[in-house]
Design a protein around this motif. Structure first.
Motif: not given
Length: 230
Positions: A40-48, A53-57, A69-71, A81-87
Motif C-alpha cells: 500500500s502506498g507504493s504507487g500502483k493506483s497512481t501508475l494505473l 489516461g486518467l491522470d498525467g505524469p 497520450i501524455t501530450k 478512453r471512450a473508444r479503446h479502454v475499459g475499467f
C-alpha cells in the motif's frame, strides 16, 4: 500496445516534494496481461491512472497504440478512453438507480452503439447473470455486482482493460471465479489486461508482473502463458 517511458509523478506537500513514481518503464503487447503489485502506498493506483489516461505524469510519456497520450488534452484523452479502454474497479461503480441490464447498456448507448440491449444481454449472460438482468445493485451480491462491472467493461469491446483491485472486496471463492472470468474473456476477445492487485494468485495468472516499492520498479517477471494457473 502500451509503453511507458521514464514515468515520474511528483506532488507538492507542506513537507516538500513527494515523489510517487520514479522512472517507471514497462511494455505490454496486444492481448497480453500485466499485474502491477506492491505494498500500500507504493504507487500502483497512481501508475494505473496514468497508463489509462486518467491522470498525467510530471515527466515521461505513455504510448498507446503508438500515440503519446501524455501530450493530449483531457478532452482528447477522454475520447481515447471512450473508444479503446475499459475499467473494472474494486468498488464496482455501478449506478444504484439502474438495473444490471441498464448499467451495461448505458455506456453503449452513450457511444451510439447499435443494439445496446442485445449486447448488454449477451455479456450479462456470458458472466452468468441471465436471470438477474432486472435486478438493482443493492439486490446483487458483491460477486454479482463485480460480474456486472466486468460485463459492462467488455461489452464495448475495449482494446485494453484496466482493473484496480478487482477482487479486493470479494471473498476467496468469489474472487477466484472473477479471476477465471477475466482471463476467459481476455482469451476470447484478445483484450489486453493491466491489473493492480495485492493478490499473488491473480498476479500469477498474468504474463508479466511488475513490482513497485516507493514508486520505483524493483523487479519484473515474465511468464509464457496468460491465464495459466501457477
Amino acid at each position: 500496445m502500451l509503453i511507458a517511458e521514464n514515468l515520474c509523478k511528483q506532488v507538492e506537500t507542506a513537507a516538500g516534494t513527494l515523489t510517487i513514481l520514479n522512472q517507471v518503464e514497462l511494455t505490454v503487447a496486444k492481448g497480453e496481461s500485466l499485474a502491477i503489485v506492491g505494498a500500500s502506498g507504493s504507487g500502483k493506483s497512481t501508475l494505473l491512472g496514468i497508463l489509462a489516461g486518467l491522470d498525467g505524469p510530471s515527466s515521461g510519456k505513455v504510448l498507446f497504440q503508438g500515440e503519446d497520450i501524455t501530450k493530449l488534452t483531457e478532452e482528447q484523452r477522454a475520447k481515447v478512453r471512450a473508444r479503446h479502454v475499459g475499467f473494472v474497479f474494486q468498488s464496482f461503480q455501478l449506478l444504484p438507480g439502474l438495473t444490471a441490464l441498464e448499467n451495461v447498456m448505458m455506456p453503449l448507448e452513450l457511444h451510439g452503439e447499435d443494439d445496446a440491449r442485445g449486447k448488454a444481454e449477451f455479456f450479462l449472460t456470458r458472466v452468468g447473470l441471465k436471470q438477474r438482468l432486472g435486478h438493482f445493485p443493492k439486490q446483487l451480491s458483491g460477486g454479482e455486482q463485480q460480474r456486472v462491472a466486468i460485463a459492462r467493461a467488455f461489452a464495448s469491446h475495449p482494446d485494453i482493460l484496466f482493473a484496480d483491485e478487482p477482487t479486493g472486496n470479494l471473498d476467496t471463492a468469489t474472487g477466484a471465479h472473477i479471476i477465471d472470468l477475466l482471463f476467459e474473456l481476455n482469451r476470447e476477445h484478445g483484450t489486453t489486461l493491466v491489473l493492480v492487485t495485492h493478490e499473488q494468485r491473480l498476479a500469477d495468472r498474468c504474463q508479466q508482473t511488475l513490482v513497485l516499492d516507493a514508486g520505483e520498479v524493483v523487479s519484473t517477471n515474465t511468464t509464457k502463458t496468460t491465464g495459466a494457473v501457477a
